[in-house]
Design an enzyme around this catalytic site. Structure first.
Site, PDB file in Angstrom:
ATOM      1  N   GLY A 280    -118.032  92.579 -40.929  1.00 39.17           N
ATOM      2  CA  GLY A 280    -119.293  91.903 -41.263  1.00 39.17           C
ATOM      3  C   GLY A 280    -120.215  90.433 -41.004  1.00 39.17           C
ATOM      4  N   ASP A 281    -118.765  89.441 -40.467  1.00 30.88           N
ATOM      5  CA  ASP A 281    -119.165  88.423 -39.478  1.00 30.88           C
ATOM      6  C   ASP A 281    -118.299  88.097 -38.810  1.00 30.88           C
ATOM      7  OD1 ASP A 281    -120.968  86.671 -39.021  1.00 30.88           O
ATOM      8  OD2 ASP A 281    -120.261  85.865 -41.715  1.00 30.88           O
ATOM      9  N   LEU A 282    -118.296  89.080 -37.454  1.00 35.32           N
ATOM     10  CA  LEU A 282    -117.278  88.662 -36.465  1.00 35.32           C
ATOM     11  C   LEU A 282    -117.787  87.932 -35.925  1.00 35.32           C
ATOM     12  CD1 LEU A 282    -114.869  91.450 -35.771  1.00 35.32           C
ATOM     13  CD2 LEU A 282    -114.580  89.941 -37.221  1.00 35.32           C
ATOM     14  N   ASN A 283    -118.630  86.645 -35.904  1.00 27.88           N
ATOM     15  CA  ASN A 283    -119.040  85.583 -35.125  1.00 27.88           C
ATOM     16  C   ASN A 283    -118.200  85.193 -34.517  1.00 27.88           C
ATOM     17  OD1 ASN A 283    -119.330  82.984 -35.948  1.00 27.88           O
ATOM     18  ND2 ASN A 283    -120.136  84.162 -37.720  1.00 27.88           N
TER      19      ASN A 283
ATOM     20  N   ASN B 243    -115.912  82.381 -35.533  1.00 30.05           N
ATOM     21  CA  ASN B 243    -114.892  83.261 -37.132  1.00 30.05           C
ATOM     22  C   ASN B 243    -113.978  83.685 -36.304  1.00 30.05           C
ATOM     23  OD1 ASN B 243    -116.665  82.721 -39.383  1.00 30.05           O
ATOM     24  ND2 ASN B 243    -117.624  84.368 -39.674  1.00 30.05           N
TER      25      ASN B 243
END
Length: 372
Positions: A224-227, A230
């Protein structure tokens, strides 16, 4: 970038411990003496980089979860167990250092005053590497990030088991891509920003064209948050002109929830666009990597443009809202906004058909050639 279990973005629940308090916490809860400690940026939790005087691994991240999310220990337990599972499966994921009592986390008071908020505390192994945000991305690492996004979700969805896994059904979770329509409640934070009309257009198109098709997408557990902050990488090449990167760390599982495979690739594309000098080309390389593991269906591909746009809208609107609550953290909260507004606007100016043509033709080329 967790923001609680309901549709409310975080409201004044971020921990605010000083370095001395944090060091004392490590000693009291985990039995480790801190030799050095430094704060790390965070959206609505509080993180510290910690070095301890101990044998073996001596660097950790002390993660103090905001008081809102700390009220859901089952969710934090599942997120932590998922990290441990992925590490055991060979992914570069952190693992927890156990408390003095042998637990993976501990609920601790944030102060000595009566009524002090309680925060869930974990000590996670420190992962080496450079955030993607600090490198110049190339086709090779974008492809690898696409593969990573698919591989993580596939492993979690097919093999991860835990008694509390149902806590990942976070129906009103503001960061789940299915909940782009909830942004209507927070769009006021944009005031009369010149970009507001673009966000309103994204939300309306999302309601009409994506929401009705959700049931046709393949469901899974999303990181949900492979930015770009991260995902950590290191260079495995001696050539500075053409570095070959590998992923050395996956951070921050606090946005895990049940969603759809196509959500993960859309999220990865959006965040990889942020730092790129040629943002519209990024999607094809990430998509190619993702589809080398999990080819998208026709319906999923058809939603990709609006899903990427929807994540831009989420990031920009929620950041604006949260910056009103935490003006002292505004610089970190609005990292995405520096280029995000420009990229979202450009996507709509160029148009869905032309952007998809670029993405799909680039991805198609990978079926004939290995990644660059």
């Amino acid at each position: 970038m967790s923001s609680g279990n309901d549709c409310q973005p975080q409201t004044l629940t971020k921990p605010a411990l000083g370095e001395r308090e944090a060091a004392e916490l490590v000693d009291r809860v985990f039995g480790l003496k801190v030799s050095w400690i430094g704060s790390l940026p965070s959206y609505d939790d509080q993180n510290f980089h910690v070095r301890v005087s101990a044998e073996g691994a001596d660097e950790y991240v002390l993660k103090i979860t905001n008081s809102e999310d700390s009220q859901d220990p089952d969710l934090i337990e599942v997120q932590t167990r998922a990290m441990m599972f992925l590490s055991a499966e060979g992914f570069p994921s952190a693992t927890p250092y156990l408390t003095r009592d042998g637990n993976i986390m501990s609920l601790e008071s944030g102060g000595t005053r009566p009524g002090s908020k309680k925060y869930m505390v974990r000590l996670l192994t420190y992962l080496p590497g450079t955030p993607v945000a600090k490198i110049t991305t190339n086709a090779q690492i974008l492809y690898e990030i696409g593969r990573l996004a698919a591989s993580v979700d596939k492993a979690l969805s097919e093999k991860f088991q835990h008694p509390s896994v149902k806590s990942l059904h976070r129906g009103q979770f503001i960061w789940n891509l299915a909940n782009v329509p909830l942004l209507d409640q927070y769009i006021y934070a944009l005031d009369q920003n010149k970009y507001r009309a673009v966000v309103e257009q994204v939300i309306e198109q999302f309601k009409g064209k994506v929401i009705p098709k959700l049931s046709s997408f393949r469901a899974c557990i999303n990181h949900g948050d492979l930015n770009d902050h991260n995902i950590l990488v290191d260079s495995s090449s001696a050539s500075p002109e053409n570095p070959q990167y590998r992923v050395s760390g996956i951070l921050d599982f606090s946005d895990m929830s049940y969603g759809y495979y196509v959500f993960e690739v859309a999220i990865a594309i959006m965040y990889m666009m942020i730092e790129s000098p040629d943002p519209l080309s990024v999607g094809g390389h990430v998509l190619a990597g993702f589809e080398s593991i999990l080819p998208l269906t026709t319906e999923e591909r058809g939603a990709l443009f609006l899903l990427v746009s929807g994540r831009f809208a989420q990031s920009l609107v929620i950041a604006a809202h949260t910056a009103l609550l935490y003006p002292e953290n505004k610089e970190y909260l609005t990292i995405t906004a520096k280029s995000g507004w420009k990229h979202l606007t450009t996507m709509f100016e160029v148009g869905q058909e032309a952007v998809e043509k670029t993405w799909f033709e680039t991805a198609q080329a990978y079926t004939y050639h290995s990644p660059a």
